[in-house]
Design an enzyme around this catalytic site. Structure first.
Site, PDB file in Angstrom:
ATOM      1  N   GLU A   1      -2.767  -7.186   1.371  1.00  0.00           N
ATOM      2  CA  GLU A   1      -1.877  -7.321   2.518  1.00  0.00           C
ATOM      3  C   GLU A   1      -2.535  -6.811   3.801  1.00  0.00           C
ATOM      4  O   GLU A   1      -1.922  -6.858   4.859  1.00  0.00           O
ATOM      5  CB  GLU A   1      -0.553  -6.578   2.285  1.00  0.00           C
TER       6      GLU A   1
ATOM      7  N   GLY B   1       6.390  -9.835 -16.230  1.00  0.00           N
ATOM      8  CA  GLY B   1       7.823  -9.598 -16.066  1.00  0.00           C
ATOM      9  C   GLY B   1       8.463  -9.118 -17.350  1.00  0.00           C
ATOM     10  O   GLY B   1       8.010  -8.146 -17.974  1.00  0.00           O
TER      11      GLY B   1
ATOM     12  N   GLY C   1       0.810  -1.208   0.000  1.00  0.00           N
ATOM     13  CA  GLY C   1       0.000   0.000   0.000  1.00  0.00           C
ATOM     14  C   GLY C   1       0.845   1.260   0.000  1.00  0.00           C
ATOM     15  O   GLY C   1       0.645   2.164  -0.822  1.00  0.00           O
TER      16      GLY C   1
ATOM     17  N   ASP D   1       4.348  -2.564  -7.642  1.00  0.00           N
ATOM     18  CA  ASP D   1       3.584  -1.485  -7.022  1.00  0.00           C
ATOM     19  C   ASP D   1       3.667  -0.202  -7.845  1.00  0.00           C
ATOM     20  O   ASP D   1       2.672   0.517  -8.003  1.00  0.00           O
ATOM     21  CB  ASP D   1       4.085  -1.244  -5.599  1.00  0.00           C
TER      22      ASP D   1
END
Length: 290
Positions: free
Chosen positions: A139, A201, A45, A232
């Site tokens: 999370e 990726g 976050g 992120d």
């Protein structure tokens, strides 16, 4: 593309990252010596909120830290990056979340997360505006994510990481879901979701609409220092690019470019240029490729 970047509110985790960099990641039961230890601000976050702020957007963080020295450091790191921390709770008696990370010479990693305060906070007293873009991850507790989905009326995005079974109510509320290829395979329900962005990726990224590929963009070839914050940074950039009016293919290209810069930086919260820099850079690359 709109010149005014969207306001992004991130509901998610705030962690202290303790990172051991080694030549290779140990096998089970094996000890590998010669590592280098660092500590830095992290949490999916917080990483996404910092990336949004550094890309030039207005970023607000909703989460929690413990009433400890690590929590104060995390708040300072968020504020220093330009993130609004007024809605970050400081929970008395809880510890700040911690991630134990091992990174090898190729930038690959293994992570163990100890949630601490991330598992204890609520959205009590938090309000969402109708024009806010809300970005969540997994999370923090699923009930908090569900509550954010129910209470926010604007554009709602879920970075479904770490992978887990998702309630139908949550998936139906999502305007966009972002995952990597492994998470996409582990959450079969995503094949029926309205809009899903998948990262591959070194093979780039794609967007699927109702299970059908709608766009894709290649990745850049870069020297990898650390992949921890790359996903992120990609999330923040993709959300901001789409909400600024870019089409799927251009938005993916911009997010890939941001992610490429992120993997070259050893930090979980890498330094980034403004979003318009990546828009212009990918436009120039597209012209030269013709």
């Amino acid at each position: 593309m709109s010149t005014r970047l969207p306001a992004v509110t991130v509901v998610g985790s705030i962690n202290l990252d303790i990172i051991a960099t080694t030549a290779r990641i140990p096998s089970p039961g094996e000890t590998v010596g010669g590592g280098t230890l660092t500590q830095q601000a992290g949490g999916k976050g917080a990483n996404q909120a910092v990336a949004a702020a550094r890309l030039g957007g207005s970023a607000r963080m909703i989460g929690a830290v413990g009433d400890d020295a690590q929590g104060r450091l995390m708040l300072d790191a968020l504020s220093g990056a330009g993130v609004d921390t007024a809605d970050v709770a400081v929970l008395d008696g809880d510890t700040t979340g911690t991630a134990l990370i091992v990174v090898d010479r190729d930038g690959e990693n293994q992570i163990v997360v100890c949630p601490g305060a991330n598992a204890e906070f609520s959205l009590e007293g938090v309000e969402f505006g109708p024009d806010e873009t809300v970005l969540c991850q997994l999370e923090v507790g699923l009930p908090v994510v569900l509550e954010a989905a129910r209470r926010s009326s604007g554009y709602f995005v879920l970075n479904a990481a770490p992978a887990m079974d998702l309630p139908a109510e949550l998936l139906e509320r999502c305007d966009l879901v972002i995952v990597n290829e492994t998470e996409y395979e582990l959450i079969p329900a995503l094949a029926e979701a309205k809009l899903v962005a998948v990262t591959y990726g070194k093979d780039g990224s794609a967007i699927f609409e109702n299970g059908r590929k709608a766009a894709e963009a290649p990745a850049s070839t870069v020297t990898v220092a650390n992949t921890v914050g790359a996903g992120d940074a990609f999330c923040a950039a993709l959300v901001m690019a789409l909400r600024s009016g870019l089409g799927y293919t251009r938005a993916l290209a911009v997010a890939n470019a941001v992610g490429a810069d992120a993997v070259e930086d050893p930090s979980s919260q890498p330094e980034l240029a403004q979003l318009n820099h990546y828009v212009e850079r990918t436009a120039a690359a597209a012209v030269s490729a013709r």
